[in-house]
Design an enzyme around this catalytic site. Structure first.
Site: not given
Ligand code: ATR
Length: 277
Positions: A16-17, A67, A103, A130-131, A216
């Protein structure tokens, strides 16, 4: 003066930064705080919150995987955090723990810095995690014309679209349905060490669109490289990280912190830190 504790909880937390970012602000503004990182496993979250309360902590940053699950453990939740469905910042004040989501505000500040505005624009969010939820809240707050969710797993996009009153779309729709959309990568695709990946193929980029990445590291992802090659405007992800942290420090300290002034040194500090790893 007795220093109050601040910290970040998550797992994994080693890279973590936030400690570097927040410790810079503490020193620069001469604040009576000390900031540390704490590795907290899923099952220990409740104990960690109680412990932080008992030890007189002023606040916490919260990251993966906590989160969402931290929300029922808090006394109060800010309206934007409630809408987003996630908390990344906690304030302890007079025995009350309040959850915030900085965020989405950090994202908006990074757009402001780049002179990008989502008001009356078609917004495309890549990802449905989540993002993506934080970006959707930000787009709503700015009164985007439309908010469109595009995700690898289509059902997840549809579920989120229903919940947040947005549309779910396919990758092909991005270039066919809009004249000048703002496209945001809210997935982790392209993040170090998988820097050769992009959520959109090269041919899908358009000159008059704006492309924003929340990744980033690296600073210029393949997604942003493709956008630049197409002649489009781009916004990097580091601003969101820095500005969500500044807003957290504002919540804990009660001070207003100058973003324009602190952005360049913080950017350099975090880039140096990433290069060190
Ligand atoms: P965060 O809370 O950081 O957003 P997350 O809830 O695990 O993390 O969500 C990751 C997102 O990135 C998801 O929308 C995921 O798509 P899926 O719902 O199909 O899993 C997307 N994602 C992760 N790796 C991916 C990849 N290689 N190609 C396309 N989408 C990807």
């Amino acid at each position: 003066m007795l220093k109050k504790q601040l910290g970040i909880i998550g797992s994994p937390i080693k890279h973590s930064l936030s400690p570097v970012l927040q410790s810079y602000l503490i020193e620069k503004l001469d604040l009576p705080f000390q900031y540390s990182a704490f590795e907290v496993a899923k099952n220990d979250l409740n104990a960690a919150i109680e412990g932080a309360k008992a030890l007189g902590f002023r606040g916490l940053n919260v990251t993966l995987p906590h989160k969402q699950r931290i929300m029922p453990l808090l006394d109060e939740i800010d309206a934007f955090a409630l809408e987003t469905g996630a908390v990344n910042t906690v304030l302890f004040s007079n025995g009350v723990a309040t959850g915030y989501n900085t965020d989405l505000f950090g994202f908006l500040d990074s757009l402001r810095l780049a002179d990008v505005c989502m008001t009356d624009r078609d917004v495309v969010v890549l990802g449905a995690g989540g993002a993506a939820c934080a970006i959707i809240s930000a787009a709503k707050k700015e009164s985007a014309r439309s908010i469109n969710i595009c995700n690898r797993t289509r059902e997840k996009a549809e579920t989120l679209a229903k919940k947040s009153a947005c549309r779910s779309i396919d990758i092909d729709d991005i270039t066919h349905s809009f004249d000048n959309a703002i496209v945001i990568n809210a997935t982790s695709v392209g993040m170090f060490p998988d820097i050769d990946e992009t959520p959109l193929p090269k041919a899908a980029f358009r000159k008059n669109f704006i492309y924003i990445d929340i990744v980033y590291n690296p600073q210029e992802t393949l997604f942003l490289q493709h956008a630049k090659a197409a002649g489009a405007k781009t916004v990097r992800g580091l601003g969101m990280l820095i500005f969500q942290g500044i807003m957290g420090m504002e919540i804990w300290s009660g001070l207003k912190i100058n973003r324009k002034q602190n952005w360049p040194p913080l950017q350099q500090l975090l880039i140096d830190k990433m290069n060190h790893h």
